[in-house]
Design an enzyme around this catalytic site. Sequence first.
Site, PDB file in Angstrom:
ATOM      1  CB  CYS A  55       9.402   0.081  17.040  1.00  0.00           C
ATOM      2  SG  CYS A  55       9.350   1.293  15.700  1.00  0.00           S
ATOM      3  CB  ALA A  58       7.025  -0.017  12.662  1.00  0.00           C
ATOM      4  NE  ARG A  89       1.882  -2.077   6.066  1.00  0.00           N
ATOM      5  CZ  ARG A  89       0.689  -1.511   6.177  1.00  0.00           C
ATOM      6  NH1 ARG A  89       0.491  -0.285   5.756  1.00  0.00           N
ATOM      7  NH2 ARG A  89      -0.311  -2.167   6.719  1.00  0.00           N
ATOM      8  CG  HIS A 190      -1.211  -2.483  14.865  1.00  0.00           C
ATOM      9  ND1 HIS A 190      -0.914  -3.812  15.054  1.00  0.00           N
ATOM     10  CD2 HIS A 190      -0.518  -2.091  13.773  1.00  0.00           C
ATOM     11  CE1 HIS A 190      -0.079  -4.200  14.110  1.00  0.00           C
ATOM     12  NE2 HIS A 190       0.181  -3.181  13.318  1.00  0.00           N
TER      13      HIS A 190
END
Length: 534
Positions: A55, A58, A89, A190
């Site tokens: 999403c 994220a 991650r 992003h």
Amino acid sequence: MSMSEEMMGDMLEKYPEKVLKNRKKHITIVDTNQACQQIEANTRTIPGIITQRGCAYAGCKGVVVGPIKDMVHIVHGPIGCAFYAWGTRRNKARADDNTPPEKMFSTLCVSTDMQESDIVFGGEKKLAKMIDEVVEMFHPRAVSICATCPVGLIGDDLGAVAKAAQERHGIQVLSFNCEGYKGVSQSAGHHIANNNLMENVIGTGPERDPNDKYVINILGEYNIGGDGWEMERILGDIGYKVNCVLTGDTSYLEIKNLHQAHLNLVQCHRSINYIAEMMETKYGTPWLKVNFIGVEATKKSLREMALCFGDEELIRKTEEVIAREEARIMPVIEHYRKICQGKTAFAFVGGSRSHHYMHLLRDLGMEVVVAGYEFAHRDDYEGRQVIPTLKIDADSKNIPELHLSPDPEKFKDAHVHLNMSKEKFDELNKKVPLNYYEGMQPDMKDGEIMIDDCNHHELEKMVRALKPDLVFAGVRDKYYVQKLGVPAKQMHSYDYSGPYAGYNGALNFARDVANAITTPAWKLVTAPWEKQTQ
Ligand code: CFN
């Protein structure tokens, strides 16, 4: 009908008509006779399909903002969102000259842990109190607040809370309205993160030292499994000064100084192209798309970089390091290559890695027969031609300015300051042409399959039909692929391995791939559902 077409028919036949029509647009059988095959990407996943996407939260918190090590990142939302974006991650970080151990906060998981009463009465007060506590306890250099879905739904004003806290504490408090439901995947996150960093952090540090030479940033590198450290090792040996890695093992202080670099390298284009382009517009910093995954790809990137600086000494040093590293690793790679040669793989990862890893797999003699991204955009698939327009200025020895943009119009004035003769530059540019395609499709062969937002059903069908030797995927698809008897590697966090970038990374990767292919374990597996039907 080709094997690929036949298999596609079988795979899609299960779908209702509307779904079939939609999914067909996301799948391309590569035909190299066609200059550019279109593929639909970055559109909404059909509800009910088991997608592998994440999403917006994220993409913002988990990917771009989270790794900044000297900030405390507050997740404003239910504890589950914070927990699942914590530590998985493998974006490694360590203390250094800029960031002492007491300013390292990347291992923390901080959340307002919203409850029902917060949803009913609003969570702003709780958030403000949490910022006060965090500042008092940890003394971070800055704080971020990332929104999760419910925050947007109830309308908490993150910006106002952040502004008031900033005034109270005298440190920057960045608020990100990255509610998970925004956009169609992590890609929207992003973009939200890029915009905020550009607007409020980048460029707030001191000006560049005019005496510095070969200063670069590595944008879109997150130091998963230590990748960024390996790149820094190689670049440092050549003589570059790595100003900042965005955002792998980076600090808030370094991001403030991002504008000090002469050249921006872009490793993951998908997550950071926005900052690269905004910096080009605002500071005139040229950017170069690189790939440090793969021996050949690394060599190409290093040569292109050196050419951007137009400096003979740098070119000599680049060749020296390439020769030294290749002499060291190639005999070992050759050993693994004998094991891997001729094997096939699927690569289905995120928004840039599938393409990056095609290069490294080719170094090992393997072919990626099915490839795709979860959330990439069309340009990541189709590629685009980059035509540099160079104006050569042979007198100046100042900073380089070489623009490698897909839009030649935009860069009619781009120029390189050469520290060598124009003839020499032309000769080198012939060998290492500074124009190329980036994107997955131009690197694929006839009959291979390119697939966007591939789901559980489709991947399972393709694995059964094409029987690859290895599948590169994420944590959600890794295990059912292995239950089908095919080894799968988790290419987001590299399982527990890495680094995979650069030369040492290529060695690690070759070893891991050869191990995966040769282990007999997967052939002994019978999936639980297969047992039931026996
Ligand atoms: S480290 Fe990157 S390289 S940032 Fe991006 S598009 Fe994700 S977290 Mo997972 S591994 Fe993946 Fe890429 Fe860029 Fe990672 S391929 S999906 S959002 N990604």
